[in-house]
Enzyme design. Structure first.
Site: not given
Ligand code: FAD
Length: 477
Positions: A49, A333, A397
């Site tokens: 973005h 996040i 693939c």
């Molecule tokens: C529909 C949608 C559209 C989006 N579009 C965009 C976009 O276009 N551009 C953008 O910038 N962002 C976008 N986002 C946001 C973006 O995808 C997220 O902000 C980002 O992927 C979050 O990353 P994260 O590492 O915080 O979470 P996650 O990728 O969920 O990683 C968290 C990890 O923690 C692990 N975990 C959880 N609990 C535990 C535990 N107790 N012990 C060990 N491991 C654990 C999980 O297994 C997971 O792998 C979008 C999100 C969604 C849902």
């Protein structure tokens, strides 16, 4: 005792880990799934973005704008695809035009360059498939698209290459502060750490609440998508967003870095953070709403549908920083988390390094090479690679033209693939039109051979995703 234990190997956790490895120290990423990128980071719109959306002064705005600016250098260093294709936010009724202007002003205040307001006709010159209802648009030239799997994997591999340890299939179930350090209780034993980083996605509220007096509430907000075949990839050349209006929140239509067309998402709060299913009504909504802004979206070319869960925090901002002594949050996040991840990583790693007085790691190497993509290579380069190793000429693939050599690289890489989806996200085997119909048995054979596993032990992604349940005949029968 680790200097820092990062909980979660999504894009945020992997970005923090990579940035931590710029310092000397002992760092661990602990992940409950079998691979990186198994949470929200695998299912989103993949947009980098521009930064006109978030409220000025918020963490979302700061991290978005900075993360966007970091992406060119980062994608080169990590050998991942990134294209600054630009975005249009289109307005479908005259009374939405002041809101479009607000977004423009907000973008300027957030420090976003390359913004301009267009009339409907000017927008249609850029995107001929916009509907006649489009009466104005905000053009954001710095908006881009990325591959979320490769971004997350690149950050994780780069961290691992620079000395960060990763432990998969390990869930943090408890956090306790004792004797000036943190004990993270996992299903595989206790981990001791001077600092903890909570990057647990939709579970970040749970982990925060184990460690901090102030409580957080994260609501999983589901978004459903349709992914269209590459034949539809040229239908638009920018990401087309809709300005939320009288008709509700629109959906985006965007090319992907691999040439497909992505349409979605919906938005609905759900109770269950484990939900993974798309619904007929969600996908119908995607099709209907996309048609408000873009004409003739070829929905017959849908090759798959998927959904992702936004980690929405009540305060509507990213929670970043030290929330309890030695406990650092990367919580709430939601979007634009993918864009912001590199900036979040830099911010939190610096706070931790300052707190612990960690020296700079002079041997940090920013360069990481991904699996070579045979299908994208010029003929000569491809021929040379095959001369050196004929397995790059053996196509497994057919849809995505992925060779055995690439799959072997994926399996034996820094954070090697252990599952069918792990191979898919590293190589694109199974991402094409047939959605793995032809190649999965062959990829399973390779995984079984290379990892010395029985075919019944090969999983699609998680531990419970067994594919072959048993043999109907023994060898020789
Ligand atoms: C529909 C949608 C559209 C989006 N579009 C965009 C976009 O276009 N551009 C953008 O910038 N962002 C976008 N986002 C946001 C973006 O995808 C997220 O902000 C980002 O992927 C979050 O990353 P994260 O590492 O915080 O979470 P996650 O990728 O969920 O990683 C968290 C990890 O923690 C692990 N975990 C959880 N609990 C535990 C535990 N107790 N012990 C060990 N491991 C654990 C999980 O297994 C997971 O792998 C979008 C999100 C969604 C849902």
């Amino acid at each position: 005792m680790y200097d820092a234990v990062v909980i979660g190997a999504g894009v945020a956790g992997c970005a923090v880990a990579r940035e931590l490895s710029r310092y000397k120290g002992s760092f661990l990423v602990v992940e409950r799934a079998l691979d990186v990128c198994e949470g929200t980071s695998k299912a989103n719109s993949a947009i980098i973005h521009a930064g006109f959306d978030a409220e000025p002064g918020t963490m979302k705005a700061r991290m978005n704008v900075k993360g966007n600016k970091m992406m060119d250098k980062l994608s080169e260093e990590m050998d991942i695809p990134f294209k600054r294709i630009g975005a249009l936010v289109v307005c479908l009724s005259e009374d939405g035009l002041p809101r479009l202007r607000e977004l423009y002003d907000r973008g300027i205040e957030n420090g976003v360059g390359g913004l301009s307001l267009l009339s409907g006709d000017e927008a249609r010159v850029l995107e001929p498939n916009l509907t006649d209802e489009v009466c104005g648009a905000l053009l954001a030239e710095t908006s881009g698209i990325v591959c979320p799997f490769e971004l997350t994997l690149g950050l994780g591999e780069s961290a691992a290459k620079n000395g960060v340890e990763f432990r998969f299939d390990t869930k943090v179930a408890g956090l306790k502060r004792e004797g000036g350090c943190w004990t993270a209780a996992t299903d595989k034993g206790d981990l001791l750490a001077r600092t903890v980083v909570n990057a647990a996605g939709v579970y970040a509220g749970e982990l925060h609440n184990m460690a901090c007096e102030s409580k957080l509430r994260i609501t999983p907000r589901k978004g459903e998508y349709c992914l269209l075949d590459r034949t539809a990839g040229g239908h638009v050349s920018h990401t087309v967003f809709q300005l939320p209006g009288k008709l509700g929140k629109g959906v985006l239509v965007s090319p992907t870095v691999h040439g497909n067309l992505l349409v979605g998402p919906t938005a609905a709060d759900v109770e269950d953070p484990e939900t993974a299913a798309t619904t007929a009504e969600g996908l119908r909504e995607v099709a209907e709403k996309s048609a408000w802004a873009v004409k003739n979206v070829p929905m017959r070319q849908v090759i798959t549908s998927f959904m992702g869960l936004r980690a929405h925090e009540d305060g509507d901002d990213f929670i970043l920083g030290e929330s309890a002594e030695g406990f650092f949050d990367a919580a709430g996040i939601e979007s634009p988390g993918l864009t912001s991840a590199p900036a979040i990583g830099e911010y939190l790693a610096r706070l931790i390094a300052e707190k612990l007085g960690l020296p700079v790691n002079d041997s940090f190497d920013p360069i990481r090479k991904g699996v070579p993509k045979v299908a994208d290579m010029p003929t000569e380069e491809r021929a040379e690679l095959i001369r050196r190793d004929p397995r790059y000429g053996s196509i497994i693939c057919r849809c995505e033209e992925v060779s055995e050599g690439e799959i072997l690289d994926a399996v034996h890489g820094v954070l090697g693939a252990k599952t069918l989806d792990g191979v898919k996200r590293r190589t694109r085997a199974g991402m094409g039109r047939c959605q793995a119909g032809f190649c999965s048995p062959r990829v399973m054979e390779i995984l079984s051979r290379e990892l010395s596993l029985d075919l019944t032990d090969i999983r699609k992604s998680g531990k419970d995703s067994q594919i072959v349940l048993g043999r109907t005949r023994k060898e020789g029968e």
